[in-house]
Design a protein around this motif. Sequence first.
Motif, PDB file in Angstrom:
ATOM      1  N   UNK A  91       0.852  -1.197   0.000  1.00  0.00           N
ATOM      2  CA  UNK A  91       0.000   0.000   0.000  1.00  0.00           C
ATOM      3  C   UNK A  91       0.877   1.232   0.000  1.00  0.00           C
ATOM      4  N   UNK A  92       0.483   2.235  -0.784  1.00  0.00           N
ATOM      5  CA  UNK A  92       1.186   3.511  -0.717  1.00  0.00           C
ATOM      6  C   UNK A  92       0.631   4.277   0.477  1.00  0.00           C
ATOM      7  N   UNK A  93       1.520   4.780   1.317  1.00  0.00           N
ATOM      8  CA  UNK A  93       1.102   5.432   2.559  1.00  0.00           C
ATOM      9  C   UNK A  93       1.161   6.942   2.433  1.00  0.00           C
ATOM     10  N   UNK A  94       0.458   7.600   3.334  1.00  0.00           N
ATOM     11  CA  UNK A  94       0.501   9.059   3.435  1.00  0.00           C
ATOM     12  C   UNK A  94       1.036   9.408   4.818  1.00  0.00           C
ATOM     13  N   UNK A  95       1.801  10.472   4.971  1.00  0.00           N
ATOM     14  CA  UNK A  95       2.366  11.288   3.897  1.00  0.00           C
ATOM     15  C   UNK A  95       3.605  10.625   3.323  1.00  0.00           C
ATOM     16  N   UNK A  96       4.180  11.227   2.290  1.00  0.00           N
ATOM     17  CA  UNK A  96       5.445  10.743   1.753  1.00  0.00           C
ATOM     18  C   UNK A  96       6.591  11.086   2.710  1.00  0.00           C
ATOM     19  N   UNK A  97       7.779  10.678   2.316  1.00  0.00           N
ATOM     20  CA  UNK A  97       8.959  10.932   3.149  1.00  0.00           C
ATOM     21  C   UNK A  97       9.875  11.875   2.363  1.00  0.00           C
ATOM     22  N   UNK A  98       9.843  13.174   2.702  1.00  0.00           N
ATOM     23  CA  UNK A  98      10.536  14.168   1.866  1.00  0.00           C
ATOM     24  C   UNK A  98      12.033  13.873   1.766  1.00  0.00           C
ATOM     25  N   UNK A  99      12.521  13.735   0.560  1.00  0.00           N
ATOM     26  CA  UNK A  99      13.945  13.472   0.362  1.00  0.00           C
ATOM     27  C   UNK A  99      14.250  11.998   0.100  1.00  0.00           C
ATOM     28  N   UNK A 100      13.246  11.133   0.300  1.00  0.00           N
ATOM     29  CA  UNK A 100      13.479   9.696   0.132  1.00  0.00           C
ATOM     30  C   UNK A 100      13.836   9.339  -1.312  1.00  0.00           C
ATOM     31  N   UNK A 101      13.161   9.955  -2.285  1.00  0.00           N
ATOM     32  CA  UNK A 101      13.402   9.633  -3.695  1.00  0.00           C
ATOM     33  C   UNK A 101      14.857   9.873  -4.093  1.00  0.00           C
ATOM     34  N   UNK A 102      15.394  10.988  -3.616  1.00  0.00           N
ATOM     35  CA  UNK A 102      16.790  11.320  -3.940  1.00  0.00           C
ATOM     36  C   UNK A 102      17.740  10.313  -3.286  1.00  0.00           C
ATOM     37  N   UNK A 103      17.447   9.938  -2.041  1.00  0.00           N
ATOM     38  CA  UNK A 103      18.307   8.961  -1.351  1.00  0.00           C
ATOM     39  C   UNK A 103      18.262   7.603  -2.052  1.00  0.00           C
ATOM     40  N   UNK A 104      17.063   7.170  -2.462  1.00  0.00           N
ATOM     41  CA  UNK A 104      16.937   5.891  -3.172  1.00  0.00           C
ATOM     42  C   UNK A 104      17.746   5.904  -4.465  1.00  0.00           C
ATOM     43  N   UNK A 105      17.670   7.033  -5.171  1.00  0.00           N
ATOM     44  CA  UNK A 105      18.373   7.139  -6.447  1.00  0.00           C
ATOM     45  C   UNK A 105      19.890   7.063  -6.223  1.00  0.00           C
ATOM     46  N   UNK A 106      20.386   7.746  -5.194  1.00  0.00           N
ATOM     47  CA  UNK A 106      21.825   7.690  -4.894  1.00  0.00           C
ATOM     48  C   UNK A 106      22.255   6.280  -4.504  1.00  0.00           C
ATOM     49  N   UNK A 107      21.429   5.613  -3.688  1.00  0.00           N
ATOM     50  CA  UNK A 107      21.765   4.246  -3.261  1.00  0.00           C
ATOM     51  C   UNK A 107      21.843   3.299  -4.459  1.00  0.00           C
ATOM     52  N   UNK A 108      20.810   3.373  -5.312  1.00  0.00           N
ATOM     53  CA  UNK A 108      20.784   2.506  -6.493  1.00  0.00           C
ATOM     54  C   UNK A 108      21.988   2.777  -7.392  1.00  0.00           C
ATOM     55  N   UNK A 109      22.286   4.066  -7.621  1.00  0.00           N
ATOM     56  CA  UNK A 109      23.409   4.397  -8.515  1.00  0.00           C
ATOM     57  C   UNK A 109      24.705   3.830  -7.972  1.00  0.00           C
ATOM     58  N   UNK A 110      24.876   3.958  -6.657  1.00  0.00           N
ATOM     59  CA  UNK A 110      26.113   3.463  -6.045  1.00  0.00           C
ATOM     60  C   UNK A 110      26.224   1.945  -6.229  1.00  0.00           C
ATOM     61  N   UNK A 111      25.119   1.244  -6.006  1.00  0.00           N
ATOM     62  CA  UNK A 111      25.149  -0.216  -6.149  1.00  0.00           C
ATOM     63  C   UNK A 111      25.311  -0.644  -7.609  1.00  0.00           C
ATOM     64  N   UNK A 112      24.635   0.065  -8.520  1.00  0.00           N
ATOM     65  CA  UNK A 112      24.807  -0.280  -9.937  1.00  0.00           C
ATOM     66  C   UNK A 112      26.287  -0.159 -10.309  1.00  0.00           C
ATOM     67  N   UNK A 113      26.954   0.886  -9.823  1.00  0.00           N
ATOM     68  CA  UNK A 113      28.368   1.088 -10.137  1.00  0.00           C
ATOM     69  C   UNK A 113      29.230  -0.023  -9.537  1.00  0.00           C
ATOM     70  N   UNK A 114      28.931  -0.428  -8.301  1.00  0.00           N
ATOM     71  CA  UNK A 114      29.682  -1.532  -7.691  1.00  0.00           C
ATOM     72  C   UNK A 114      29.546  -2.787  -8.544  1.00  0.00           C
ATOM     73  N   UNK A 115      28.278  -3.085  -8.893  1.00  0.00           N
ATOM     74  CA  UNK A 115      27.998  -4.342  -9.596  1.00  0.00           C
ATOM     75  C   UNK A 115      28.432  -4.293 -11.054  1.00  0.00           C
ATOM     76  N   UNK A 116      28.668  -3.076 -11.558  1.00  0.00           N
ATOM     77  CA  UNK A 116      29.157  -2.964 -12.939  1.00  0.00           C
ATOM     78  C   UNK A 116      30.653  -3.215 -12.991  1.00  0.00           C
ATOM     79  N   UNK A 117      31.242  -3.560 -11.870  1.00  0.00           N
ATOM     80  CA  UNK A 117      32.666  -3.893 -11.856  1.00  0.00           C
ATOM     81  C   UNK A 117      33.466  -3.030 -10.893  1.00  0.00           C
ATOM     82  N   UNK A 118      32.808  -2.041 -10.297  1.00  0.00           N
ATOM     83  CA  UNK A 118      33.478  -1.157  -9.341  1.00  0.00           C
ATOM     84  C   UNK A 118      34.072  -1.916  -8.163  1.00  0.00           C
TER      85      UNK A 118
END
Length: 314
Positions: free
Chosen positions: A45-72
């Motif tokens: 379920x999508x909850x209310x309210x959102x968590x301000x800043x979460x989207x940016x943190x998720x994007x940074x986390x994913x990018x970091x992991x993609x880079x690790x797994x790409x051979x980093x």
Amino acid sequence: MSEAPEIAGWKHVYSGKVRDLYAPTRGSDDRLLVVASDRVSAFDHVLEPGIPGKGALLTSLSSWWFAQLAGGDGGDPVPNHLTGEDPPEAVADRATVVTTLDMLPVECVVRGYITGSGWREYREAGTVCGIRLPEGLQNGDRLPQPIYTPAYKAPLGEHDENISYERTVELVGAERAAELRDVSLDIYRRADRIAAEKGLIVADTKFEFGVDDAGTLRLGDEVLTSDSSRYWDRAAWQNGSTPEERMASFDKQIVRDWLAANWTNAEGRCREGSAGDGPSAPEADDSDTPPRLPADIVTRTLDRYRDLLTRLTA
Ligand code: ATP
Ligand code: MG
């Protein structure tokens, strides 16, 4: 639910529970813009309210992991959906330009530790998603080896459902099913090793894969974020004596636990279980709509997500 923002040069094509997808206004749509919103979901379920800043943190986390797994990390590169193209300025901190993949309808869940819905099933039946495990495990214990417990990726609005390995063969074919399992277990092991160097444990996680035009399997969506994974503090897990002390989490568990304690409908709705496992509080809300998250839960969740990014990337 927060609206998908308007973005010049891109048209909104789809919104999942957390991400908004856009296709280019002009030209072919072999690329997508994935924008991570601040929406938070638990028990599907999508909850209310959102968590301000979460989207940016998720994007940074994913990018970091993609880079690790790409051979980093020195390992074999895992093909992923990133194009490397810069996202539009307006959403630069929360968006990624990706190659459009033919997404497979299987959520590739890997569990290295037992907790949540897995723990509940084990207590009742001695199995996790039908896989028999040794007797005597406690909530939060490490499994003898990581297990692959796929789920069917239900269309938006429906609940994902655990499926057998054989069912994944029916869905994607024998060869692809084996590839999904093997790659998922490999990535999990690799991620847990990397996390261990940072004093963390990846208890479980979920991957989504798709196939590109050339037929290559690529890692899509998000990877190893605090939305898609359970992260614990390694020292606390080693030294703690209660499940609560052992599973000091850097993920959505705060939200799941709060919801499980305050909303009768949360538990048993889907596989996404809470480590709390206690019965719902007597005053719990039993309506169909989840109750609003209190401000302190929002703040604490954001703090944990931020702590995780700092610990991993420092
Ligand atoms: P949840 O991730 O919580 O299970 P969800 O998948 O509905 O739920 P989102 O992650 O918000 O929520 O939605 C993102 C959508 O984008 C998903 O349907 C995912 O499969 C899709 N997607 C991710 N990467 C790609 C890609 N490279 N090509 C095509 N679709 C993609
Ligand atoms: Mg998703």
